[in-house]
Write a protein that holds these residues in place. Structure first.
Motif, mmCIF file in Angstrom:
data_model
loop_
_atom_site.group_PDB
_atom_site.id
_atom_site.type_symbol
_atom_site.label_atom_id
_atom_site.label_comp_id
_atom_site.label_asym_id
_atom_site.label_seq_id
_atom_site.Cartn_x
_atom_site.Cartn_y
_atom_site.Cartn_z
ATOM 1 N N LEU A 1 -1.694 81.585 2.919
ATOM 2 C CA LEU A 1 -0.535 82.349 3.384
ATOM 3 C C LEU A 1 -0.856 83.831 3.564
ATOM 4 O O LEU A 1 -0.474 84.434 4.562
ATOM 5 C CB LEU A 1 0.625 82.185 2.390
ATOM 6 C CG LEU A 1 1.136 80.753 2.171
ATOM 7 C CD1 LEU A 1 2.208 80.736 1.085
ATOM 8 C CD2 LEU A 1 1.669 80.176 3.471
ATOM 9 N N TRP A 2 -1.560 84.417 2.578
ATOM 10 C CA TRP A 2 -1.741 85.872 2.619
ATOM 11 C C TRP A 2 -3.083 86.322 3.194
ATOM 12 O O TRP A 2 -3.181 87.428 3.726
ATOM 13 C CB TRP A 2 -1.568 86.473 1.227
ATOM 14 C CG TRP A 2 -2.499 85.927 0.164
ATOM 15 C CD1 TRP A 2 -2.228 84.947 -0.733
ATOM 16 C CD2 TRP A 2 -3.846 86.353 -0.097
ATOM 17 N NE1 TRP A 2 -3.320 84.709 -1.548
ATOM 18 C CE2 TRP A 2 -4.321 85.571 -1.180
ATOM 19 C CE3 TRP A 2 -4.687 87.312 0.461
ATOM 20 C CZ2 TRP A 2 -5.603 85.715 -1.691
ATOM 21 C CZ3 TRP A 2 -5.971 87.466 -0.049
ATOM 22 C CH2 TRP A 2 -6.414 86.672 -1.113
ATOM 23 N N ALA A 3 -4.118 85.499 3.104
ATOM 24 C CA ALA A 3 -5.445 85.935 3.559
ATOM 25 C C ALA A 3 -5.472 86.293 5.051
ATOM 26 O O ALA A 3 -6.074 87.308 5.421
ATOM 27 C CB ALA A 3 -6.491 84.868 3.237
ATOM 28 N N PRO A 4 -4.837 85.497 5.949
ATOM 29 C CA PRO A 4 -4.870 85.884 7.372
ATOM 30 C C PRO A 4 -4.197 87.219 7.647
ATOM 31 O O PRO A 4 -4.523 87.887 8.638
ATOM 32 C CB PRO A 4 -4.121 84.736 8.058
ATOM 33 C CG PRO A 4 -4.257 83.581 7.128
ATOM 34 C CD PRO A 4 -4.217 84.182 5.762
ATOM 35 N N LEU A 5 -3.261 87.630 6.784
ATOM 36 C CA LEU A 5 -2.588 88.906 6.969
ATOM 37 C C LEU A 5 -3.475 90.077 6.573
ATOM 38 O O LEU A 5 -3.301 91.197 7.061
ATOM 39 C CB LEU A 5 -1.296 88.949 6.141
ATOM 40 C CG LEU A 5 -0.278 87.836 6.434
ATOM 41 C CD1 LEU A 5 0.907 87.950 5.490
ATOM 42 C CD2 LEU A 5 0.165 87.897 7.889
ATOM 43 N N VAL A 6 -4.443 89.827 5.684
ATOM 44 C CA VAL A 6 -5.351 90.880 5.208
ATOM 45 C C VAL A 6 -6.504 91.071 6.177
ATOM 46 O O VAL A 6 -6.847 92.201 6.550
ATOM 47 C CB VAL A 6 -5.878 90.528 3.802
ATOM 48 C CG1 VAL A 6 -6.885 91.585 3.332
ATOM 49 C CG2 VAL A 6 -4.726 90.418 2.811
ATOM 50 N N SER A 7 -7.113 89.970 6.595
ATOM 51 C CA SER A 7 -8.274 90.040 7.482
ATOM 52 C C SER A 7 -8.388 88.731 8.248
ATOM 53 O O SER A 7 -8.143 87.653 7.694
ATOM 54 C CB SER A 7 -9.555 90.291 6.683
ATOM 55 O OG SER A 7 -10.711 90.118 7.478
ATOM 56 N N GLY A 8 -8.784 88.831 9.499
ATOM 57 C CA GLY A 8 -8.932 87.636 10.304
ATOM 58 C C GLY A 8 -10.039 86.714 9.841
ATOM 59 O O GLY A 8 -10.017 85.518 10.127
ATOM 60 N N SER A 9 -11.014 87.266 9.117
ATOM 61 C CA SER A 9 -12.161 86.467 8.673
ATOM 62 C C SER A 9 -12.112 86.133 7.185
ATOM 63 O O SER A 9 -12.994 85.442 6.685
ATOM 64 C CB SER A 9 -13.462 87.220 8.963
ATOM 65 O OG SER A 9 -13.506 88.456 8.245
ATOM 66 N N LEU A 10 -11.088 86.634 6.473
ATOM 67 C CA LEU A 10 -11.078 86.472 5.017
ATOM 68 C C LEU A 10 -10.976 85.012 4.604
ATOM 69 O O LEU A 10 -11.627 84.579 3.646
ATOM 70 C CB LEU A 10 -9.924 87.274 4.410
ATOM 71 C CG LEU A 10 -9.811 87.237 2.881
ATOM 72 C CD1 LEU A 10 -11.114 87.692 2.229
ATOM 73 C CD2 LEU A 10 -8.640 88.091 2.409
ATOM 74 N N LEU A 11 -10.174 84.225 5.312
ATOM 75 C CA LEU A 11 -10.020 82.823 4.941
ATOM 76 C C LEU A 11 -11.336 82.066 5.106
ATOM 77 O O LEU A 11 -11.675 81.199 4.292
ATOM 78 C CB LEU A 11 -8.925 82.184 5.792
ATOM 79 C CG LEU A 11 -8.194 80.979 5.175
ATOM 80 C CD1 LEU A 11 -7.580 81.355 3.840
ATOM 81 C CD2 LEU A 11 -7.131 80.464 6.123
ATOM 82 N N ARG A 12 -12.074 82.394 6.158
ATOM 83 C CA ARG A 12 -13.387 81.783 6.344
ATOM 84 C C ARG A 12 -14.328 82.175 5.215
ATOM 85 O O ARG A 12 -15.086 81.350 4.704
ATOM 86 C CB ARG A 12 -13.982 82.206 7.687
ATOM 87 C CG ARG A 12 -15.341 81.597 7.966
ATOM 88 C CD ARG A 12 -15.968 82.140 9.235
ATOM 89 N NE ARG A 12 -17.208 81.469 9.541
ATOM 90 C CZ ARG A 12 -18.382 81.757 8.972
ATOM 91 N NH1 ARG A 12 -18.449 82.726 8.073
ATOM 92 N NH2 ARG A 12 -19.466 81.090 9.304
ATOM 93 N N THR A 13 -14.283 83.449 4.817
ATOM 94 C CA THR A 13 -15.132 83.922 3.722
ATOM 95 C C THR A 13 -14.798 83.203 2.423
ATOM 96 O O THR A 13 -15.693 82.806 1.673
ATOM 97 C CB THR A 13 -14.967 85.436 3.540
ATOM 98 O OG1 THR A 13 -15.369 86.104 4.749
ATOM 99 C CG2 THR A 13 -15.804 85.948 2.377
ATOM 100 N N LEU A 14 -13.519 83.014 2.142
ATOM 101 C CA LEU A 14 -13.109 82.331 0.916
ATOM 102 C C LEU A 14 -13.517 80.858 0.943
ATOM 103 O O LEU A 14 -13.895 80.302 -0.092
ATOM 104 C CB LEU A 14 -11.598 82.455 0.732
ATOM 105 C CG LEU A 14 -11.069 83.861 0.448
ATOM 106 C CD1 LEU A 14 -9.540 83.858 0.382
ATOM 107 C CD2 LEU A 14 -11.651 84.424 -0.834
#
Length: 381
Positions: A87-100
């Motif tokens: 829910l929140w990672a895409p709002l922080v960075s476009g690549s953060l969910l992939r990194t996680l």
């Protein structure tokens, strides 16, 4: 010339002592005052949360370890953050969910390495060969047998391949002492790498996709990686706190004493390698699903094994959750904080961080934080 060499030798001989002096000074003059200040600030919070932690301790503390109020808040908060990242990672960075998602896979690798090497003290430099065995098995089944094979068929076979290869390495090598085990694991990964590059039927398998293996949807892909990682973390933590974990630690501390007590250390070292091979195989399957292809550089090279060790060192070896946290920190720094720099610059910084941890926080950053939180008590206010 001789006097110059002697002078250089004298200087070099004093370097470790000077580094230790600097590290000790930093601990006394910087880290200790900070810790005392945090104790005073966090003690009321710890007391307020302790009843909740006590409820957990009564029910699950025996199996997964007891926690103080602040330690429970750290684990619970981190778990909630990971579960809601979609829910929140895409709002922080476009690549953060992939990194996680990628960090979840590497957390499996780091924890798997730790249950074998961190707990027994037998350092493996070739653990990536286990994930490679699973990855290549999955790829070969899909490419050369049937591209429509279900994940429920390919995954167990791939994990079994990792387990078999792990036993083939462990059975002869864990009977040895000293550096020979590490050398054998190092040679094993080099042999596997040459095998993949020497035969075109195995190396450089082209990209492939299957809906039963992976999805390109970033949110679903993240949870495909996260949920197995959390289950593996629970299982390995349970194992580490069992009698098996205590014996592995005893082997690391004094293998002769374990033998004198009538316990066969080799048997338990083989058990630890087998226990490590299974999650390594699962991680290899997940990495196939994450990347959508298999190649020697992604799965086999020795650098992967070294990165697992780095993650465990950063987080704290022989703790399971330490390597988990180290993997997430390593991947976050690599792909989010330092993403604008070239690969050599990024890894220069990351290996510099590993060096600093080895000098100033030998138990790892996350273990240091964990013990610091555990030391906070109301009487420190």
């Amino acid at each position: 010339m001789i006097s110059t060499i002697l002078l250089l030798g004298t200087i070099l001989s004093t370097v470790p002592g000077r580094i230790e002096d600097v590290a000790g000074s930093v601990r006394r003059n910087v880290l200790l005052p900070i810790g005392q200040t945090l104790d005073r600030l966090l003690a009321p919070v710890d007391r307020a949360l302790q009843p909740v932690a006590d409820g957990y301790n009564r029910r699950l503390g025996t199996y997964f370890g007891e926690m103080t109020g602040l330690q429970f808040a750290l684990i619970f908060g981190a778990l909630i953050a990971l579960l809601t990242a979609g829910l929140w990672a895409p709002l922080v960075s476009g690549s953060l969910l992939r990194t996680l998602a990628l960090a979840s896979i590497w957390a499996i690798f780091a924890m798997s390495w730790d249950i074998q090497s961190g707990y027994t003290g037998y350092i493996s430099f070739g653990h990536s060969v286990l994930s490679a065995a699973a990855g290549y098995t999955t790829a070969l089944l899909l490419v050369h047998v049937n591209p429509e094979l279900s994940l429920w068929i390919t995954a167990p076979i791939s994990v079994l391949a990792a387990l078999v290869l792990g036993l083939l390495i462990a059975l002869p090598s864990l009977r040895l002492e000293g550096p020979y085990f590490s050398l054998i694991t190092f040679v094993a990964v080099l042999l596997f790498y040459r095998l993949t590059t020497a035969f075109t039927s195995l190396g450089g398998i082209p990209g492939f996709s299957s809906p039963d293996v992976f999805t390109w949807d970033p949110t679903m892909r993240y949870y495909y990686m996260l949920v197995p990682m959390l289950l593996i973390a629970l299982a390995l933590t349970f194992m580490a706190r069992s009698n098996l974990g205590m014996i592995l630690v005893a082997i690391r501390e004094n293998e002769s004493a374990v033998s004198a007590a009538g316990i066969n250390p080799t048997k338990f070292k083989i058990w630890s390698f087998a226990l490590s091979s299974i999650p390594m195989g699962i991680g290899g399957v997940l990495l196939v699903g994450f990347t959508g292809n298999v190649d020697p550089h992604t799965f086999v090279i020795v650098d992967n094994s070294i990165e697992m060790i780095a993650m465990a060192v950063i987080g704290g070896m022989s703790s399971i959750l330490g390597p988990l946290g180290g993997a997430f920190l390593f991947e976050f720094l690599n792909h989010e904080v330092l993403h604008g720099f070239s690969t050599p610059v990024r890894y220069l910084f990351l290996w510099g961080l590993v060096l600093l941890v080895l000098v100033f926080a030998r138990d790892g950053l996350f273990r240091m934080i964990w013990h610091r939180l555990g030391a906070v008590r109301g009487e420190n206010e």
